[in-house]
Enzyme design. Structure first.
Site, PDB file in Angstrom:
ATOM      1  N   ASP A  31       0.852  -1.188   0.000  1.00  0.00           N
ATOM      2  CA  ASP A  31       0.000   0.000   0.000  1.00  0.00           C
ATOM      3  C   ASP A  31       0.892   1.245   0.000  1.00  0.00           C
ATOM      4  O   ASP A  31       1.906   1.306   0.696  1.00  0.00           O
ATOM      5  CB  ASP A  31      -0.920  -0.006   1.231  1.00  0.00           C
ATOM      6  CG  ASP A  31      -2.070   0.969   1.091  1.00  0.00           C
ATOM      7  OD1 ASP A  31      -3.226   0.527   0.959  1.00  0.00           O
ATOM      8  OD2 ASP A  31      -1.814   2.192   1.104  1.00  0.00           O
ATOM      9  N   ILE A  32       0.497   2.240  -0.791  1.00  0.00           N
ATOM     10  CA  ILE A  32       1.301   3.456  -0.946  1.00  0.00           C
ATOM     11  C   ILE A  32       1.261   4.317   0.329  1.00  0.00           C
ATOM     12  O   ILE A  32       2.143   5.149   0.552  1.00  0.00           O
ATOM     13  CB  ILE A  32       0.817   4.264  -2.177  1.00  0.00           C
ATOM     14  CG1 ILE A  32       1.900   5.170  -2.719  1.00  0.00           C
ATOM     15  CG2 ILE A  32      -0.466   5.024  -1.881  1.00  0.00           C
ATOM     16  CD1 ILE A  32       1.585   5.777  -4.070  1.00  0.00           C
ATOM     17  N   HIS A 100     -10.308  -4.961  -3.437  1.00  0.00           N
ATOM     18  CA  HIS A 100      -8.977  -5.194  -2.860  1.00  0.00           C
ATOM     19  C   HIS A 100      -9.125  -5.627  -1.419  1.00  0.00           C
ATOM     20  O   HIS A 100     -10.043  -5.223  -0.718  1.00  0.00           O
ATOM     21  CB  HIS A 100      -8.098  -3.946  -2.953  1.00  0.00           C
ATOM     22  CG  HIS A 100      -8.745  -2.711  -2.387  1.00  0.00           C
ATOM     23  ND1 HIS A 100      -9.674  -1.980  -3.079  1.00  0.00           N
ATOM     24  CD2 HIS A 100      -8.607  -2.102  -1.189  1.00  0.00           C
ATOM     25  CE1 HIS A 100     -10.083  -0.971  -2.340  1.00  0.00           C
ATOM     26  NE2 HIS A 100      -9.452  -1.015  -1.170  1.00  0.00           N
TER      27      HIS A 100
END
Ligand code: AMP
Ligand code: ZN
Length: 114
Positions: A31-32, A100
């Protein structure tokens, strides 16, 4: 493939991501904006807007998603516990409308979630 979908763009290689796993059906990447020391996302290649858009034909796919999430948690050394999360809808916190599953771990988690 949905034109403006950020995760479809990752699948197509148009946006970079730190890939952790990929096969014909699913991929996983970091995850960013990590909310825990380990924060990975597992997604299907197929553009499904969210859990409420799953059909019976997707049951094997969703099983594969969960199994990969648990395998990645083990690989990341999350032996004390980890959390699998799918947000469905804006009020639940969904911001990306391509299905997701979050895999979170590496810190103590509280319940109920915020
Ligand atoms: P949700 O709020 O459940 O829809 O989760 C969407 C997640 O996607 C958030 O945790 C974001 O930080 C993450 N995210 C958004 N854009 C990217 C990106 N380009 N690469 C990796 N993760 C992303
Ligand atoms: Zn998509």
């Amino acid at each position: 493939m949905a034109q403006e979908c950020i995760f479809c763009k990752i699948i197509n290689g148009d946006i970079p991501a730190t890939l952790l796993y990929e096969d014909d059906d699913i991929l996983a990447f970091n995850d960013i904006s990590p909310q825990a020391p380990t924060h990975m996302l597992v997604i299907p290649r197929k553009h499904i807007t969210g859990p409420d858009a799953l059909t019976e034909a997707d049951q094997a796919l969703i099983g594969k998603l969960v199994k990969l999430g648990t395998d990645l948690a083990a690989k990341a050394g999350l032996t004390d516990g980890f959390r699998l999360v799918m947000n469905n809808g804006e009020s639940a916190g969904q911001t990306v409308f391509h299905l997701h599953m979050h895999v979170l771990g590496g810190r103590a988690m509280t319940w109920p979630p915020g």
